[in-house]
Enzyme design. Sequence first.
Site, mmCIF file in Angstrom:
data_model
loop_
_atom_site.group_PDB
_atom_site.id
_atom_site.type_symbol
_atom_site.label_atom_id
_atom_site.label_comp_id
_atom_site.label_asym_id
_atom_site.label_seq_id
_atom_site.Cartn_x
_atom_site.Cartn_y
_atom_site.Cartn_z
ATOM 1 N N ASP A 1 7.231 6.481 4.536
ATOM 2 C CA ASP A 1 7.092 5.190 5.215
ATOM 3 C C ASP A 1 6.694 4.077 4.251
ATOM 4 O OD1 ASP A 1 7.679 6.437 7.665
ATOM 5 O OD2 ASP A 1 5.575 6.933 8.005
ATOM 6 N N GLY B 1 4.085 8.663 0.712
ATOM 7 C CA GLY B 1 4.932 9.143 1.796
ATOM 8 C C GLY B 1 6.176 8.294 1.948
ATOM 9 N N GLY C 1 0.833 -1.195 0.000
ATOM 10 C CA GLY C 1 0.000 0.000 0.000
ATOM 11 C C GLY C 1 0.864 1.240 0.000
ATOM 12 N N SER D 1 1.084 5.334 -0.167
ATOM 13 C CA SER D 1 0.387 6.614 -0.036
ATOM 14 C C SER D 1 1.128 7.746 -0.724
ATOM 15 C CB SER D 1 0.222 6.956 1.442
ATOM 16 O OG SER D 1 1.497 7.192 2.035
ATOM 17 N N CYS E 1 -11.151 3.558 9.031
ATOM 18 C CA CYS E 1 -10.596 3.601 7.679
ATOM 19 C C CYS E 1 -9.675 2.404 7.451
ATOM 20 C CB CYS E 1 -9.853 4.916 7.472
ATOM 21 S SG CYS E 1 -9.353 5.219 5.760
ATOM 22 N N CYS F 1 -6.152 13.381 7.661
ATOM 23 C CA CYS F 1 -6.055 13.652 6.226
ATOM 24 C C CYS F 1 -7.149 14.600 5.756
ATOM 25 C CB CYS F 1 -6.096 12.351 5.435
ATOM 26 S SG CYS F 1 -7.624 11.389 5.631
#
Length: 391
Positions: free
Chosen positions: A41, A39, A35, A37, A122, A221
């Site tokens: 990490d 970013g 996954g 995003s 989420c 977010c």
Amino acid sequence: MSAEAKMTTSTATQAGAEALERLRQWPGEHRVAVGLSGGVDSSLTAALMVEAGWEVEGLTLWLMSGKGACCAEGLVDAAGICQQLGVPHHVVDSRDTFVREIVQGLVDGYRAGITPLPCSKCNRSVKFGPMLAWAEQERNLPRIATGHYARIRLDREDGRWKLLRGLDRRKDQSYFLYDLPQEVLARVVFPLGELTKADTRLEAGRHGLRTADKPESQDLCLADHHGSMRAFLDAYIPPRDGEIVLQDGTVVGQHDGIEHFTIGQRKGLGIAWSEPLHVVKLDAAMNQVVVATRAEAGRTGCEVGAMNWVSIAPPPLDSPMEVEVQVRYRSEPVRAHLICIEATANDRAKERPHRCKLTFQEPQFSITPGQGAVLYDGEVVLGGGLIDSPV
């Protein structure tokens, strides 16, 4: 081009080397959807798995239109990372699901006078479950991985997967992961669980990742997306003025909407009083913000609904336990006595048949309906649920 070819230095940090060895020794097939995003990490998660020899495909959930993570900027950075690592990148449009499950839930919660915890919902409803389903159905991939700071271990005695805190307590995200079911834990990998954020930055620099120095998001977010949480709420909830009152009903001020307040809040009340006042209740029916002094604001316990026992089997009704409980993301865990009680009709309607009652060892401040009460045994997350009925 391979990940190795993109590295700025050839030697991994000690933490990075240990993470690579754990990935190489991970049981089962080494094929995964990561996954992404956009970013640092999640970028490093993908890079480490490529370096460890896993077959990696990137997956980005498109959650919102506009700027920021989960939006166009995040999509571009995620695609760039996949290109840099030489792995496929896929985008799944999850905007409708995000609005239905998260945005509407937030709005409904704030209208009802609670302070929702959208990140845990989420994770379960929008991210982990749907990502696993997509990985299996669309790409025949048995696992997913994310850049969360948490750890997973298999307990060979009871056969259950255990969720543990991340090694970096300042970045630990286990509080937001308590709601994951066993079938998800069995198929997810958290490569950064034993790294610190500083380790992550160093390793991202070693790999020459374009996101190595990308700033972190500092807020929810949706708040980032709208500029502030107030701006988000104002976009969905019409202003409705009301009274600020003491616990005995004495009117001491006015407010412009209960959604702009949370339990424990002191600043921004606009009240001149002999000693500081804190929000202790949001009364949606009366459209009132109830305040009290800190000495009056302590709570001895609460009920916790919508329970998920993530690392252990649900205890029997009326069986007592001594636990540590964390009642907010940034709060320290406190000792509490727990007993399992009958689920409410609302719990059962949500297919959550477990509820518990907590009695704190010492009175606690800011016990907030809608926030998570996450139960720990040392580093292990036992389970958690949503706070209601503080006493």
